[in-house]
Design a protein around this motif. Structure first.
Motif, PDB file in Angstrom:
ATOM      1  N   GLY A   1       0.740  -1.414  -0.709  1.00  0.00           N
ATOM      2  CA  GLY A   1       0.256   0.219   0.099  1.00  0.00           C
ATOM      3  C   GLY A   1       0.735   1.088  -0.289  1.00  0.00           C
TER       4      GLY A   1
ATOM      5  N   SER B   1      -2.386   6.680   1.467  1.00  0.00           N
ATOM      6  CA  SER B   1      -1.909   8.120   2.787  1.00  0.00           C
ATOM      7  C   SER B   1      -0.704   7.281   4.017  1.00  0.00           C
ATOM      8  CB  SER B   1      -3.006   8.412   3.511  1.00  0.00           C
ATOM      9  OG  SER B   1      -3.296   8.590   5.074  1.00  0.00           O
TER      10      SER B   1
ATOM     11  N   ARG C   1      -2.403  -1.368  -6.206  1.00  0.00           N
ATOM     12  CA  ARG C   1      -3.252  -1.931  -6.945  1.00  0.00           C
ATOM     13  C   ARG C   1      -2.930  -1.247  -7.663  1.00  0.00           C
ATOM     14  NH1 ARG C   1      -8.976  -2.226  -4.666  1.00  0.00           N
ATOM     15  NH2 ARG C   1      -8.336   0.094  -4.438  1.00  0.00           N
TER      16      ARG C   1
ATOM     17  N   GLY D   1      -1.024  -4.231  -8.622  1.00  0.00           N
ATOM     18  CA  GLY D   1      -2.139  -5.264  -9.029  1.00  0.00           C
ATOM     19  C   GLY D   1      -2.881  -5.359  -7.372  1.00  0.00           C
TER      20      GLY D   1
ATOM     21  N   MET E   1      -2.497  -1.873   3.246  1.00  0.00           N
ATOM     22  CA  MET E   1      -3.868  -2.159   2.364  1.00  0.00           C
ATOM     23  C   MET E   1      -5.416  -1.597   2.768  1.00  0.00           C
ATOM     24  SD  MET E   1      -1.514  -5.226   0.598  1.00  0.00           S
ATOM     25  CE  MET E   1      -3.485  -6.184  -0.160  1.00  0.00           C
TER      26      MET E   1
ATOM     27  N   THR F   1      -3.410  -1.772   8.404  1.00  0.00           N
ATOM     28  CA  THR F   1      -5.094  -2.503   7.706  1.00  0.00           C
ATOM     29  C   THR F   1      -6.090  -3.091   9.063  1.00  0.00           C
ATOM     30  OG1 THR F   1      -3.818  -2.448   5.436  1.00  0.00           O
ATOM     31  CG2 THR F   1      -5.482  -3.947   6.082  1.00  0.00           C
ATOM     32  N   LYS F   2      -6.466  -1.889   9.870  1.00  0.00           N
ATOM     33  CA  LYS F   2      -7.131  -3.165  10.775  1.00  0.00           C
ATOM     34  C   LYS F   2      -8.007  -4.233  10.702  1.00  0.00           C
ATOM     35  CE  LYS F   2      -8.308   1.408  11.369  1.00  0.00           C
ATOM     36  NZ  LYS F   2      -8.642   2.392  11.856  1.00  0.00           N
TER      37      LYS F   2
ATOM     38  N   ASP G   1      -1.679   2.145  14.017  1.00  0.00           N
ATOM     39  CA  ASP G   1      -2.706   2.856  14.108  1.00  0.00           C
ATOM     40  C   ASP G   1      -2.363   3.837  15.417  1.00  0.00           C
ATOM     41  OD1 ASP G   1      -5.484   3.644  13.588  1.00  0.00           O
ATOM     42  OD2 ASP G   1      -6.420   1.641  14.263  1.00  0.00           O
TER      43      ASP G   1
ATOM     44  N   GLY H   1      -6.802   8.508   3.553  1.00  0.00           N
ATOM     45  CA  GLY H   1      -7.298   7.470   2.554  1.00  0.00           C
ATOM     46  C   GLY H   1      -9.135   7.320   2.581  1.00  0.00           C
TER      47      GLY H   1
HETATM   48  N1  LIG Z   1      -4.754   7.264   6.877  1.00  0.00           N
HETATM   49  C1  LIG Z   1      -4.797   6.631   8.069  1.00  0.00           C
HETATM   50  O1  LIG Z   1      -4.019   8.395   8.763  1.00  0.00           O
HETATM   51  C2  LIG Z   1      -4.876   5.704   9.460  1.00  0.00           C
HETATM   52  C3  LIG Z   1      -4.630   5.577   9.885  1.00  0.00           C
HETATM   53  C4  LIG Z   1      -4.729   4.116  11.334  1.00  0.00           C
HETATM   54  C5  LIG Z   1      -5.417   3.262  10.194  1.00  0.00           C
HETATM   55  N2  LIG Z   1      -5.594   3.070   8.985  1.00  0.00           N
HETATM   56  C6  LIG Z   1      -5.546   2.109   8.518  1.00  0.00           C
HETATM   57  O2  LIG Z   1      -4.166   1.755   7.293  1.00  0.00           O
HETATM   58  C7  LIG Z   1      -5.528   1.155   6.137  1.00  0.00           C
HETATM   59  C8  LIG Z   1      -4.561   2.095   5.301  1.00  0.00           C
HETATM   60  O3  LIG Z   1      -5.720   3.700   4.953  1.00  0.00           O
HETATM   61  P1  LIG Z   1      -5.260   4.743   3.632  1.00  0.00           P
HETATM   62  O4  LIG Z   1      -5.459   5.200   4.564  1.00  0.00           O
HETATM   63  O5  LIG Z   1      -3.365   4.372   4.136  1.00  0.00           O
HETATM   64  O6  LIG Z   1      -5.535   4.261   2.333  1.00  0.00           O
HETATM   65  P2  LIG Z   1      -4.981   4.955   0.435  1.00  0.00           P
HETATM   66  O7  LIG Z   1      -4.721   6.510   1.095  1.00  0.00           O
HETATM   67  O8  LIG Z   1      -6.751   4.127  -0.416  1.00  0.00           O
HETATM   68  O9  LIG Z   1      -4.329   3.886   0.221  1.00  0.00           O
HETATM   69  C9  LIG Z   1      -4.146   2.044   0.266  1.00  0.00           C
HETATM   70  C10 LIG Z   1      -3.116   1.630  -0.100  1.00  0.00           C
HETATM   71  O10 LIG Z   1      -3.095   0.195  -0.690  1.00  0.00           O
HETATM   72  C11 LIG Z   1      -2.897   0.138  -2.396  1.00  0.00           C
HETATM   73  N3  LIG Z   1      -4.372  -1.313  -2.165  1.00  0.00           N
HETATM   74  C12 LIG Z   1      -5.140  -1.452  -2.109  1.00  0.00           C
HETATM   75  N4  LIG Z   1      -5.997  -2.007  -2.303  1.00  0.00           N
HETATM   76  C13 LIG Z   1      -4.276  -3.612  -2.295  1.00  0.00           C
HETATM   77  C14 LIG Z   1      -4.210  -4.997  -3.422  1.00  0.00           C
HETATM   78  N5  LIG Z   1      -5.362  -5.480  -3.022  1.00  0.00           N
HETATM   79  N6  LIG Z   1      -3.182  -4.971  -3.419  1.00  0.00           N
HETATM   80  C15 LIG Z   1      -2.300  -3.772  -2.972  1.00  0.00           C
HETATM   81  N7  LIG Z   1      -2.345  -3.226  -3.437  1.00  0.00           N
HETATM   82  C16 LIG Z   1      -3.330  -2.209  -2.729  1.00  0.00           C
HETATM   83  C17 LIG Z   1      -3.631   1.182  -2.710  1.00  0.00           C
HETATM   84  O11 LIG Z   1      -2.813   1.312  -4.254  1.00  0.00           O
HETATM   85  P3  LIG Z   1      -3.866   2.555  -5.204  1.00  0.00           P
HETATM   86  O12 LIG Z   1      -2.985   3.907  -4.886  1.00  0.00           O
HETATM   87  O13 LIG Z   1      -3.337   1.476  -6.312  1.00  0.00           O
HETATM   88  O14 LIG Z   1      -4.887   1.919  -5.616  1.00  0.00           O
HETATM   89  C18 LIG Z   1      -2.943   2.684  -1.941  1.00  0.00           C
HETATM   90  O15 LIG Z   1      -1.426   2.162  -1.821  1.00  0.00           O
HETATM   91  C19 LIG Z   1      -6.585   1.140   6.831  1.00  0.00           C
HETATM   92  O16 LIG Z   1      -7.048  -0.240   6.666  1.00  0.00           O
HETATM   93  C20 LIG Z   1      -6.723   2.134   6.874  1.00  0.00           C
HETATM   94  O17 LIG Z   1      -7.648   1.695   8.748  1.00  0.00           O
HETATM   95  C21 LIG Z   1      -5.077   3.919   8.056  1.00  0.00           C
END
Ligand SMILES: NC(=O)c1ccc[n+]([C@@H]2O[C@H](COP(=O)([O-])OP(=O)(O)OC[C@H]3O[C@@H](n4cnc5c(N)ncnc54)[C@H](OP(=O)(O)O)[C@@H]3O)[C@@H](O)[C@H]2O)c1
Length: 371
Positions: free
Chosen positions: A8, A12, A36, A56, A76, A99-100, A125, A179
């Motif tokens: 991922g 973010s 992805r 992918g 992710m 990824t919670k 987290d 994200g």
């Molecule tokens: N953001 C935060 O501050 C935060 C805080 C705590 C917990 N989290 C947790 O962390 C996780 C990620 O959050 P995020 O905010 O960083 O999400 P995000 O910005 O939407 O990024 C998701 C990432 O995962 C990749 N991805 C999605 N599906 C995939 C797959 N099947 N195979 C490989 N890569 C894949 C995406 O690739 P593409 O860009 O190419 O689509 C992107 O790089 C979530 O579960 C969220 O609950 C996030």
């Protein structure tokens, strides 16, 4: 020098991790990066760090098997992170878990596999990182209560009627830049429910000893109360690079790239009870978590679809929780003893969530999922 594989990398959390690695070239090396669909951005990261990249839907598990990493950052979105997380554990590679949904849907399975293999699962987290930091050196039997803080999301103080909330409104989180999935989950407070479950599995504590308190400033990231009545808290600026860096450097600490808190400029910090009637997701997750098994998998899967449908304009913001609740109650309660059980419950709940027509006169609600 730790070799880090980032699942991922274009997201973010992934971007925060890249910043941390950039700032500490003598401590971290990128073993590989995975995303992805944003292939051009991924390729740029691969080139910058001279590391392989994998793109992918199914690339993550392959990357875990084909690279040599000391730690895998799982960042992710959704249940697609389960197989690569288990693959890392099976290879004996430490997991830094953002990824919670992995623990929400399959916490028992993942944590028992990690314990069996002696692999650490380090929280990313911010709330769980805070608890983990407060727990260092503590005896688990002396921990009484865990308190998760919640900013309350964009709608804690209004508007009174949430039915007209639009996707841009739900995506505009007041404190964190995240994200889309986790931003909408924060707006419904489903996210805080997920975090209660995440804490339950990460720290092996009963759900009843995990509380939630609203803290709009997002400075105190969580608190731990010991049996002697002392409470420890972790405070830091609301910046995901802090917990991401701790997860990657643990058990060590590395210098930060930004100033620590300036307490006088913060002034007062506020703590409030969550409003259960305005945010029914919290109780829904807790009640479902008591049952666990297929219903918890269904809750997580239905929420992924509900968020997608809300973002595409197909359902209203206030239909997210009813959709998820309907799918959960249509799911026959069973244990999930294997990954196949998880995937079967996940697939059934997804199709049920896609078919949900809601209360807007667009058809019936979900049919019972066949046993
Ligand atoms: N953001 C935060 O501050 C935060 C805080 C705590 C917990 N989290 C947790 O962390 C996780 C990620 O959050 P995020 O905010 O960083 O999400 P995000 O910005 O939407 O990024 C998701 C990432 O995962 C990749 N991805 C999605 N599906 C995939 C797959 N099947 N195979 C490989 N890569 C894949 C995406 O690739 P593409 O860009 O190419 O689509 C992107 O790089 C979530 O579960 C969220 O609950 C996030």
């Amino acid at each position: 020098m730790k070799r880090v594989l980032i699942l991922g990398a274009t997201g973010s959390i992934g971007s925060s991790a890249i910043d941390v690695v950039r700032a500490h070239p003598g401590d971290f090396q990128i073993a590989g990066v995975v995303a992805r669909s944003r292939v051009a951005a991924l390729e740029r990261i691969g080139r910058e760090f001279n590391s392989p990249w994998f793109a992918g839907e199914d690339a993550a598990e392959r990357a875990v098997r084909e690279t040599d990493a000391d730690i895998v950052l799982v960042s992710m979105v959704g249940i697609s992170a389960l197989a690569p997380t288990l693959a890392a554990i099976d290879r004996g590679i430490a997991v830094a878990l953002a990824t919670k949904e992995v623990l929400v849907a399959a916490g028992e399975l993942v944590m028992s596999r990690a314990t069996e293999k002696g692999v650490p699962v380090i929280p990313v987290d911010s709330e769980h990182s805070a608890m983990f930091q407060c727990m260092q050196g503590a005896s688990p039997s002396r921990i009484g209560k865990l308190t998760l803080t919640a900013s309350g999301g964009p709608f804690y103080a209004g508007p009174a009627d949430l039915s007209s909330v639009t996707p841009p409104m739900a995506l505009a989180h007041p404190r964190w830049n995240m994200g889309p999935k986790v931003s909408v989950d924060s707006a419904t407070m489903m996210n805080k429910g997920f975090e209660v479950v995440e804490a339950r599995w990460l720290f092996n504590v009963p759900l009843t000893s995990i509380g939630v308190v609203i803290h709009p400033e997002s400075i105190v990231h969580s608190l731990l109360t010991f049996v002697d009545g002392s409470t420890l808290a972790q405070l830091a600026p609301p910046d995901m690079r802090v917990p991401v860096q701790y997860a990657l450097s643990w058990p060590d600490r590395l210098p930060a790239q930004r100033a620590a808190l300036d307490l006088p400029s913060l002034g007062a910090l506020t703590f409030l009870e969550p409003d259960a009637s305005r945010f029914p997701a919290l109780a829904l997750v807790r009640d479902t978590a008591e049952e666990g098994g297929t219903r918890m998998v269904a809750l997580s899967a239905a929420d992924e679809i509900a968020v997608e449908r809300f973002l595409s304009g197909d359902i209203a913001f206030t239909e997210i929780v009813p959709l998820v609740a309907d799918v959960v109650s249509a799911t026959p309660p069973r244990r999930c003893d294997s990954v196949d059980d998880v995937y079967a419950a996940d697939a059934a709940a997804r199709s049920s969530a896609r078919a949900w027509r809601g209360a807007k006169g667009r058809g019936g609600r979900v049919a019972a999922i066949r046993p």
